[in-house]
Design a protein around this motif. Structure first.
Motif, PDB file in Angstrom:
ATOM      1  N   ASP A  95      -3.674   0.374   4.135  1.00  0.00           N
ATOM      2  CA  ASP A  95      -3.375   1.808   4.256  1.00  0.00           C
ATOM      3  C   ASP A  95      -3.768   2.562   2.996  1.00  0.00           C
ATOM      4  O   ASP A  95      -4.293   3.681   3.065  1.00  0.00           O
ATOM      5  CB  ASP A  95      -1.883   2.025   4.525  1.00  0.00           C
ATOM      6  CG  ASP A  95      -1.516   1.752   5.968  1.00  0.00           C
ATOM      7  OD1 ASP A  95      -2.434   1.641   6.803  1.00  0.00           O
ATOM      8  OD2 ASP A  95      -0.307   1.637   6.248  1.00  0.00           O
ATOM      9  N   ARG A  96      -3.532   1.995   1.845  1.00  0.00           N
ATOM     10  CA  ARG A  96      -3.877   2.676   0.592  1.00  0.00           C
ATOM     11  C   ARG A  96      -5.393   2.796   0.426  1.00  0.00           C
ATOM     12  O   ARG A  96      -5.894   3.815  -0.038  1.00  0.00           O
ATOM     13  CB  ARG A  96      -3.277   1.940  -0.596  1.00  0.00           C
ATOM     14  CG  ARG A  96      -1.791   2.137  -0.669  1.00  0.00           C
ATOM     15  CD  ARG A  96      -1.211   1.531  -1.893  1.00  0.00           C
ATOM     16  NE  ARG A  96       0.231   1.721  -1.899  1.00  0.00           N
ATOM     17  CZ  ARG A  96       0.980   1.586  -2.939  1.00  0.00           C
ATOM     18  NH1 ARG A  96       0.447   1.234  -4.092  1.00  0.00           N
ATOM     19  NH2 ARG A  96       2.270   1.779  -2.874  1.00  0.00           N
ATOM     20  N   LEU A  97      -6.125   1.743   0.808  1.00  0.00           N
ATOM     21  CA  LEU A  97      -7.586   1.823   0.719  1.00  0.00           C
ATOM     22  C   LEU A  97      -8.136   2.891   1.650  1.00  0.00           C
ATOM     23  O   LEU A  97      -9.029   3.665   1.270  1.00  0.00           O
ATOM     24  CB  LEU A  97      -8.212   0.467   1.058  1.00  0.00           C
ATOM     25  CG  LEU A  97      -8.155  -0.593  -0.028  1.00  0.00           C
ATOM     26  CD1 LEU A  97      -8.683  -1.921   0.506  1.00  0.00           C
ATOM     27  CD2 LEU A  97      -8.977  -0.158  -1.224  1.00  0.00           C
ATOM     28  N   ILE A  98      -7.629   2.948   2.857  1.00  0.00           N
ATOM     29  CA  ILE A  98      -8.082   3.964   3.802  1.00  0.00           C
ATOM     30  C   ILE A  98      -7.722   5.354   3.279  1.00  0.00           C
ATOM     31  O   ILE A  98      -8.528   6.293   3.369  1.00  0.00           O
ATOM     32  CB  ILE A  98      -7.471   3.706   5.196  1.00  0.00           C
ATOM     33  CG1 ILE A  98      -8.078   2.440   5.798  1.00  0.00           C
ATOM     34  CG2 ILE A  98      -7.683   4.891   6.128  1.00  0.00           C
ATOM     35  CD1 ILE A  98      -7.411   1.973   7.074  1.00  0.00           C
ATOM     36  N   GLY A  99      -6.537   5.492   2.708  1.00  0.00           N
ATOM     37  CA  GLY A  99      -6.123   6.784   2.153  1.00  0.00           C
ATOM     38  C   GLY A  99      -7.004   7.226   1.009  1.00  0.00           C
ATOM     39  O   GLY A  99      -7.369   8.400   0.904  1.00  0.00           O
ATOM     40  N   ARG A 100      -7.403   6.307   0.150  1.00  0.00           N
ATOM     41  CA  ARG A 100      -8.291   6.665  -0.967  1.00  0.00           C
ATOM     42  C   ARG A 100      -9.663   7.080  -0.471  1.00  0.00           C
ATOM     43  O   ARG A 100     -10.265   8.015  -1.003  1.00  0.00           O
ATOM     44  CB  ARG A 100      -8.431   5.489  -1.915  1.00  0.00           C
ATOM     45  CG  ARG A 100      -7.234   5.277  -2.801  1.00  0.00           C
ATOM     46  CD  ARG A 100      -7.458   4.140  -3.747  1.00  0.00           C
ATOM     47  NE  ARG A 100      -6.231   3.808  -4.459  1.00  0.00           N
ATOM     48  CZ  ARG A 100      -6.075   2.750  -5.211  1.00  0.00           C
ATOM     49  NH1 ARG A 100      -7.074   1.896  -5.348  1.00  0.00           N
ATOM     50  NH2 ARG A 100      -4.932   2.534  -5.822  1.00  0.00           N
ATOM     51  N   ARG A 101     -10.166   6.374   0.519  1.00  0.00           N
ATOM     52  CA  ARG A 101     -11.491   6.725   1.042  1.00  0.00           C
ATOM     53  C   ARG A 101     -11.465   8.102   1.708  1.00  0.00           C
ATOM     54  O   ARG A 101     -12.421   8.865   1.600  1.00  0.00           O
ATOM     55  CB  ARG A 101     -11.973   5.669   2.034  1.00  0.00           C
ATOM     56  CG  ARG A 101     -12.386   4.394   1.359  1.00  0.00           C
ATOM     57  CD  ARG A 101     -12.970   3.431   2.333  1.00  0.00           C
ATOM     58  NE  ARG A 101     -13.355   2.191   1.663  1.00  0.00           N
ATOM     59  CZ  ARG A 101     -13.821   1.151   2.286  1.00  0.00           C
ATOM     60  NH1 ARG A 101     -13.960   1.148   3.601  1.00  0.00           N
ATOM     61  NH2 ARG A 101     -14.160   0.081   1.607  1.00  0.00           N
ATOM     62  N   SER A 106     -11.409  10.766  -1.009  1.00  0.00           N
ATOM     63  CA  SER A 106     -12.675  10.945  -1.719  1.00  0.00           C
ATOM     64  C   SER A 106     -13.702  11.675  -0.860  1.00  0.00           C
ATOM     65  O   SER A 106     -14.591  12.332  -1.370  1.00  0.00           O
ATOM     66  CB  SER A 106     -13.226   9.590  -2.164  1.00  0.00           C
ATOM     67  OG  SER A 106     -13.564   8.805  -1.035  1.00  0.00           O
ATOM     68  N   GLU A 107     -13.581  11.567   0.462  1.00  0.00           N
ATOM     69  CA  GLU A 107     -14.504  12.296   1.348  1.00  0.00           C
ATOM     70  C   GLU A 107     -14.164  13.764   1.437  1.00  0.00           C
ATOM     71  O   GLU A 107     -15.021  14.595   1.709  1.00  0.00           O
ATOM     72  CB  GLU A 107     -14.457  11.672   2.758  1.00  0.00           C
ATOM     73  CG  GLU A 107     -15.058  10.293   2.835  1.00  0.00           C
ATOM     74  CD  GLU A 107     -14.891   9.669   4.214  1.00  0.00           C
ATOM     75  OE1 GLU A 107     -14.283  10.301   5.086  1.00  0.00           O
ATOM     76  OE2 GLU A 107     -15.365   8.540   4.386  1.00  0.00           O
ATOM     77  N   ASP A 108     -12.902  14.123   1.196  1.00  0.00           N
ATOM     78  CA  ASP A 108     -12.481  15.531   1.305  1.00  0.00           C
ATOM     79  C   ASP A 108     -12.904  16.342   0.134  1.00  0.00           C
ATOM     80  O   ASP A 108     -13.442  16.467  -0.705  1.00  0.00           O
ATOM     81  CB  ASP A 108     -10.962  15.640   1.435  1.00  0.00           C
ATOM     82  CG  ASP A 108     -10.484  15.090   2.773  1.00  0.00           C
ATOM     83  OD1 ASP A 108     -11.302  15.025   3.693  1.00  0.00           O
ATOM     84  OD2 ASP A 108      -9.292  14.745   2.858  1.00  0.00           O
TER      85      ASP A 108
END
Length: 58
Positions: A47-53, A56-58
């Motif tokens: 979940d944290r990795l998906i949240g960071r990605r 960073s896209e926003d």
């Protein structure tokens, strides 16, 4: 005297068997809890990795 000695030996033998069986059950419970903890930590890490990605896209 032989009867008393055989009773004492029987009690010690039964206690030893119970301890051996309880070690297997305790090991099984510990393995299950370790697997649950690893799954929980893996889930939060993903979940944290998906949240960071996504951040960073926003």
């Amino acid at each position: 005297m032989d009867l008393l000695m055989s009773l004492m030996l029987g009690v010690v033998y039964q206690a030893d068997l119970l301890l051996m069986e309880s070690r297997q059950v305790i090991g099984l419970i510990a393995a299950f809890l370790a697997a649950m903890l690893a799954a929980q930590l893996g889930w939060h890490g993903t979940d944290r990795l998906i949240g960071r990605r996504q951040r960073s896209e926003d």
